[in-house]
Design a protein around this motif. Sequence first.
Motif, PDB file in Angstrom:
ATOM      1  N   UNK A 129       0.866  -1.168   0.000  1.00 61.39           N
ATOM      2  CA  UNK A 129       0.000   0.000   0.000  1.00 61.39           C
ATOM      3  C   UNK A 129       0.903   1.219   0.000  1.00 61.39           C
ATOM      4  N   UNK A 130       0.604   2.157  -0.893  1.00 60.91           N
ATOM      5  CA  UNK A 130       1.497   3.292  -1.100  1.00 60.91           C
ATOM      6  C   UNK A 130       0.978   4.522  -0.369  1.00 60.91           C
ATOM      7  N   UNK A 131       1.878   5.118   0.413  1.00 57.78           N
ATOM      8  CA  UNK A 131       1.589   6.384   1.083  1.00 57.78           C
ATOM      9  C   UNK A 131       2.725   7.331   0.749  1.00 57.78           C
ATOM     10  N   UNK A 132       2.494   8.189  -0.223  1.00 54.63           N
ATOM     11  CA  UNK A 132       3.568   9.068  -0.681  1.00 54.63           C
ATOM     12  C   UNK A 132       4.671   8.221  -1.298  1.00 54.63           C
ATOM     13  N   UNK A 133       5.884   8.422  -0.784  1.00 56.53           N
ATOM     14  CA  UNK A 133       7.023   7.652  -1.300  1.00 56.53           C
ATOM     15  C   UNK A 133       7.235   6.347  -0.528  1.00 56.53           C
ATOM     16  N   UNK A 134       6.426   6.143   0.502  1.00 59.02           N
ATOM     17  CA  UNK A 134       6.600   4.950   1.335  1.00 59.02           C
ATOM     18  C   UNK A 134       5.706   3.817   0.847  1.00 59.02           C
ATOM     19  N   UNK A 135       6.220   2.613   1.025  1.00 56.61           N
ATOM     20  CA  UNK A 135       5.471   1.408   0.678  1.00 56.61           C
ATOM     21  C   UNK A 135       5.227   0.606   1.957  1.00 56.61           C
ATOM     22  N   UNK A 136       3.995   0.245   2.200  1.00 57.96           N
ATOM     23  CA  UNK A 136       3.629  -0.526   3.385  1.00 57.96           C
ATOM     24  C   UNK A 136       3.228  -1.947   2.955  1.00 57.96           C
ATOM     25  N   UNK A 137       3.986  -2.952   3.348  1.00 59.26           N
ATOM     26  CA  UNK A 137       3.693  -4.319   2.912  1.00 59.26           C
ATOM     27  C   UNK A 137       2.329  -4.798   3.397  1.00 59.26           C
ATOM     28  N   UNK A 138       1.630  -5.504   2.544  1.00 61.16           N
ATOM     29  CA  UNK A 138       0.359  -6.130   2.899  1.00 61.16           C
ATOM     30  C   UNK A 138       0.643  -7.466   3.588  1.00 61.16           C
ATOM     31  N   UNK A 139      -0.366  -8.077   4.205  1.00 60.00           N
ATOM     32  CA  UNK A 139      -0.155  -9.401   4.809  1.00 60.00           C
ATOM     33  C   UNK A 139       0.375 -10.416   3.802  1.00 60.00           C
ATOM     34  N   UNK A 140      -0.072 -10.300   2.549  1.00 54.67           N
ATOM     35  CA  UNK A 140       0.422 -11.221   1.519  1.00 54.67           C
ATOM     36  C   UNK A 140       1.921 -11.032   1.290  1.00 54.67           C
ATOM     37  N   UNK A 141       2.367  -9.774   1.349  1.00 52.11           N
ATOM     38  CA  UNK A 141       3.791  -9.487   1.157  1.00 52.11           C
ATOM     39  C   UNK A 141       4.612 -10.079   2.301  1.00 52.11           C
ATOM     40  N   UNK A 142       4.100  -9.949   3.540  1.00 53.45           N
ATOM     41  CA  UNK A 142       4.826 -10.526   4.677  1.00 53.45           C
ATOM     42  C   UNK A 142       4.910 -12.043   4.572  1.00 53.45           C
ATOM     43  N   UNK A 143       3.820 -12.670   4.132  1.00 53.28           N
ATOM     44  CA  UNK A 143       3.824 -14.130   3.973  1.00 53.28           C
ATOM     45  C   UNK A 143       4.826 -14.548   2.897  1.00 53.28           C
ATOM     46  N   UNK A 144       4.850 -13.778   1.801  1.00 54.15           N
ATOM     47  CA  UNK A 144       5.786 -14.081   0.730  1.00 54.15           C
ATOM     48  C   UNK A 144       7.237 -13.887   1.201  1.00 54.15           C
ATOM     49  N   UNK A 145       7.462 -12.845   2.002  1.00 53.07           N
ATOM     50  CA  UNK A 145       8.821 -12.580   2.483  1.00 53.07           C
ATOM     51  C   UNK A 145       9.336 -13.701   3.371  1.00 53.07           C
ATOM     52  N   UNK A 146       8.447 -14.299   4.171  1.00 51.74           N
ATOM     53  CA  UNK A 146       8.892 -15.409   5.009  1.00 51.74           C
ATOM     54  C   UNK A 146       9.416 -16.562   4.165  1.00 51.74           C
ATOM     55  N   UNK A 147       8.731 -16.833   3.067  1.00 54.51           N
ATOM     56  CA  UNK A 147       9.182 -17.894   2.171  1.00 54.51           C
ATOM     57  C   UNK A 147      10.472 -17.512   1.470  1.00 54.51           C
ATOM     58  N   UNK A 148      10.569 -16.251   1.075  1.00 56.17           N
ATOM     59  CA  UNK A 148      11.782 -15.782   0.403  1.00 56.17           C
ATOM     60  C   UNK A 148      12.977 -15.855   1.350  1.00 56.17           C
ATOM     61  N   UNK A 149      12.791 -15.422   2.607  1.00 59.27           N
ATOM     62  CA  UNK A 149      13.882 -15.472   3.580  1.00 59.27           C
ATOM     63  C   UNK A 149      14.327 -16.904   3.829  1.00 59.27           C
ATOM     64  N   UNK A 150      13.368 -17.827   3.893  1.00 61.17           N
ATOM     65  CA  UNK A 150      13.710 -19.230   4.088  1.00 61.17           C
ATOM     66  C   UNK A 150      14.544 -19.745   2.931  1.00 61.17           C
ATOM     67  N   UNK A 151      14.160 -19.351   1.710  1.00 61.77           N
ATOM     68  CA  UNK A 151      14.913 -19.769   0.533  1.00 61.77           C
ATOM     69  C   UNK A 151      16.328 -19.200   0.551  1.00 61.77           C
ATOM     70  N   UNK A 152      16.451 -17.944   0.989  1.00 62.06           N
ATOM     71  CA  UNK A 152      17.773 -17.318   1.031  1.00 62.06           C
ATOM     72  C   UNK A 152      18.665 -17.988   2.073  1.00 62.06           C
ATOM     73  N   UNK A 153      18.060 -18.401   3.190  1.00 68.83           N
ATOM     74  CA  UNK A 153      18.867 -19.104   4.189  1.00 68.83           C
ATOM     75  C   UNK A 153      19.393 -20.422   3.630  1.00 68.83           C
ATOM     76  N   UNK A 154      18.570 -21.092   2.852  1.00 63.14           N
ATOM     77  CA  UNK A 154      19.010 -22.339   2.229  1.00 63.14           C
ATOM     78  C   UNK A 154      20.124 -22.067   1.229  1.00 63.14           C
ATOM     79  N   UNK A 155      19.972 -20.993   0.469  1.00 61.88           N
ATOM     80  CA  UNK A 155      21.014 -20.631  -0.496  1.00 61.88           C
ATOM     81  C   UNK A 155      22.312 -20.299   0.211  1.00 61.88           C
ATOM     82  N   UNK A 156      22.213 -19.589   1.338  1.00 68.95           N
ATOM     83  CA  UNK A 156      23.409 -19.249   2.100  1.00 68.95           C
ATOM     84  C   UNK A 156      24.106 -20.501   2.619  1.00 68.95           C
TER      85      UNK A 156
END
Length: 311
Positions: A49-76
């Motif tokens: 959700x956009x407020x001026x120049x700031x972006x506020x993640x939606x619940x879907x974005x947070x859920x996606x980020x958890x999966x992305x972070x898990x993938x990055x830990x595996x890559x690391x």
Amino acid sequence: MNLRQIEVFRAVMQAGSISGAAAALHVSQPAVSRLVRYLEVKLGVSLFERTGSRLHPTPEAHALKREVDSAYRSIDRVRHYAEQLRYGVADTLRIASNLSTGLELVPHAIADIKTRLPRLHITVEIATHAQITDQLLSGECDIGVVSFVESFHPAINVHPIGEGEVLCAMAPTHPLAAHRRITLDMLRRPDVISFGHETPHGKVVNTLVGTQGEPITPTVDVRYAYVACSIAASGWGVAVVDDMTARHCEGSRLMLRPLARPVRYQASAMSSAERPLSSAGRDMVQLLAQHWEGTRGSSKKPARSRKTPTP
């Protein structure tokens, strides 16, 4: 999502703005904005959700980020492991050793390899030959270190480490301490400490004690040479042990005497024939062989005698 889209999404989540993500990725802001909008269209959900120049993640974005972070830990983890392999280091080197070789030989080799490969993780367990063989066959350990063993499982690779001498250990007050050398006939006594009938060490002792006449039946059985030396030092019995353990235990309470007819034993490293050793494992085997003479200390020196020994 391809890797580039994942990187952009992750950067935006961390920065909280298009400009911050663009600066972190060293790309233009329009490029980041286009990739974010493309990702939202492709997924069919709103990620910010956009407020001026700031972006506020939606619940879907947070859920996606958890999966992305898990993938990055595996890559690391994969990258870390690949880096370890590049320098010849596996994550863990698992060693199982007899107590006699585990007192000094294995520790010296570990100290040496850790100076070369400080990030190598090593586990050490004290076990019998039979237990070590089972662990090698099941994949529970990488290297086994044993002595007195003459026959091996066909699925085990054997790496000779060195050769040593069998010695007799007893308290200074024991009758055999008055002799420079111990004959086999002298060993035919019930206070010779046994290592069992089925162990490699026990078979050597039984062969020595039972070479002439009726076999002698020992009345004390132990598993480890170190324990046999401790019993002898406490004032009872004769321990027929490897020179490495004997020298480690030698002191004012324990006298050492060689056999009149020397008996040699072999020390070996073992590994699975089905699973090749890692580079670190091969280095460890070489270090064990290199440290063999050094850790045996004064094993080439004659055993200490009393000032007025009898023949």
